[in-house]
Design an enzyme around this catalytic site. Structure first.
Site, mmCIF file in Angstrom:
data_model
loop_
_atom_site.group_PDB
_atom_site.id
_atom_site.type_symbol
_atom_site.label_atom_id
_atom_site.label_comp_id
_atom_site.label_asym_id
_atom_site.label_seq_id
_atom_site.Cartn_x
_atom_site.Cartn_y
_atom_site.Cartn_z
ATOM 1 N N THR A 55 -7.810 -10.113 0.502
ATOM 2 C CA THR A 55 -6.926 -10.741 1.479
ATOM 3 C C THR A 55 -5.507 -10.376 1.101
ATOM 4 O OG1 THR A 55 -5.990 -12.887 2.151
ATOM 5 C CG2 THR A 55 -7.108 -12.819 0.058
ATOM 6 N N ASN A 56 -4.623 -10.315 2.098
ATOM 7 C CA ASN A 56 -3.206 -10.072 1.802
ATOM 8 C C ASN A 56 -2.489 -11.346 1.389
ATOM 9 O OD1 ASN A 56 -2.237 -7.110 2.778
ATOM 10 N ND2 ASN A 56 -3.894 -7.809 4.100
ATOM 11 N N THR A 57 -2.671 -12.413 2.175
ATOM 12 C CA THR A 57 -1.896 -13.636 1.975
ATOM 13 C C THR A 57 -2.032 -14.204 0.572
ATOM 14 O OG1 THR A 57 -2.061 -14.217 4.319
ATOM 15 C CG2 THR A 57 -1.557 -16.005 2.787
ATOM 16 N N CYS A 104 -2.870 -8.134 7.261
ATOM 17 C CA CYS A 104 -3.879 -9.184 7.157
ATOM 18 C C CYS A 104 -5.214 -8.477 7.325
ATOM 19 C CB CYS A 104 -3.684 -10.248 8.227
ATOM 20 S SG CYS A 104 -4.989 -11.488 8.259
ATOM 21 N N GLU A 150 -7.935 -9.144 8.549
ATOM 22 C CA GLU A 150 -8.684 -9.302 9.793
ATOM 23 C C GLU A 150 -8.109 -8.494 10.957
ATOM 24 O OE1 GLU A 150 -9.963 -12.385 7.214
ATOM 25 O OE2 GLU A 150 -7.924 -12.071 7.923
#
Length: 230
Positions: free
Chosen positions: A83-85, A197, A199
């Protein structure tokens, strides 16, 4: 072949893309029946999202650090946070383990720098677009200016990610909304766009626009395979 460690589930919709890509890239490199050696711990994203929303980042970091320890104990040679966040807590996670962490922003920054991109647009969650942990890493380490959408567009992008993409909902209306944001960033001077992101690549891809897109999921997975086969 080294074993790729992954912390997934954020969301599982994109984690399955990671798993597919690391195996596809491994087969491309080695052929035959070869596949990636993977150790995966998948967390419950609902727990993570609640901590994000309430600003309890240290608690979220502890949760991922515990997952990272499990990945390490299971035999992983290095770690991906899928995931990036949640790379906001990358240092906290990295400090909890004895294996290297391959940072998604470094993977992306290296590719942007190699391709000669000087100014890039960034799409992602509100946390990624608005806070400094991701933008500053790209800017400071790789000398690339990072542009983000305006406030209304940031809210729209964030809501589509959490309310649709993370729940497996793919909408043509949302695709068009994202492509408008991409176009607006390009008008602002962005030479390319980071799909920041994991997704977002479920919704838009390079076939949807002439503006260069940098899919962080694919870039991160490809780097993992390079490391695994080095």
């Amino acid at each position: 072949m080294k074993t790729i460690g992954m912390i997934g589930g954020m969301s599982w919709e994109s984690t399955q893309t990671y798993y597919r890509l690391v195996n596809q890239y491994t087969k491309q490199r080695l052929g035959g029946l070869n596949s990636a050696k993977v150790t995966l711990v998948s967390v419950n994203f609902d727990e993570i999202e609640k901590l994000q929303s309430s600003g309890e980042w240290d608690a979220a970091g502890d949760l991922l650090a515990n997952a990272a320890l499990s990945v390490e104990k299971a035999g992983a040679d290095f770690l991906l946070i899928c995931t990036n966040t949640m790379h906001k807590v990358a240092e906290q996670v990295s400090n909890s383990i004895n294996i290297p962490l391959l940072h998604i922003a470094d993977a992306t920054g290296e590719k942007l720098k190699f391709d000669g991109v000087k100014k890039v647009g960034l799409l992602g969650t509100a946390f990624t677009m608005e806070q400094s942990f991701y933008k500053s890493r790209i800017a400071d380490k790789y000398g690339i200016e990072v542009l983000v959408p305006n406030g209304v567009q940031r809210k729209l992008v964030h809501e589509i990610i959490y309310n649709e993409l993370c729940q497996g909902v793919i909408s043509n209306r949302s695709r068009n909304d994202f492509l408008t944001v991409v176009s607006d960033l390009h008008e602002m001077g962005a030479e390319a766009i980071i799909l920041g992101c994991t997704e977002i690549s479920l919704l838009i891809g390079q076939s949807d626009t002439n503006i260069p897109l940098y899919d962080t999921t694919s870039i991160h997975a490809e780097l993992a395979v390079q490391e695994a086969l080095s």
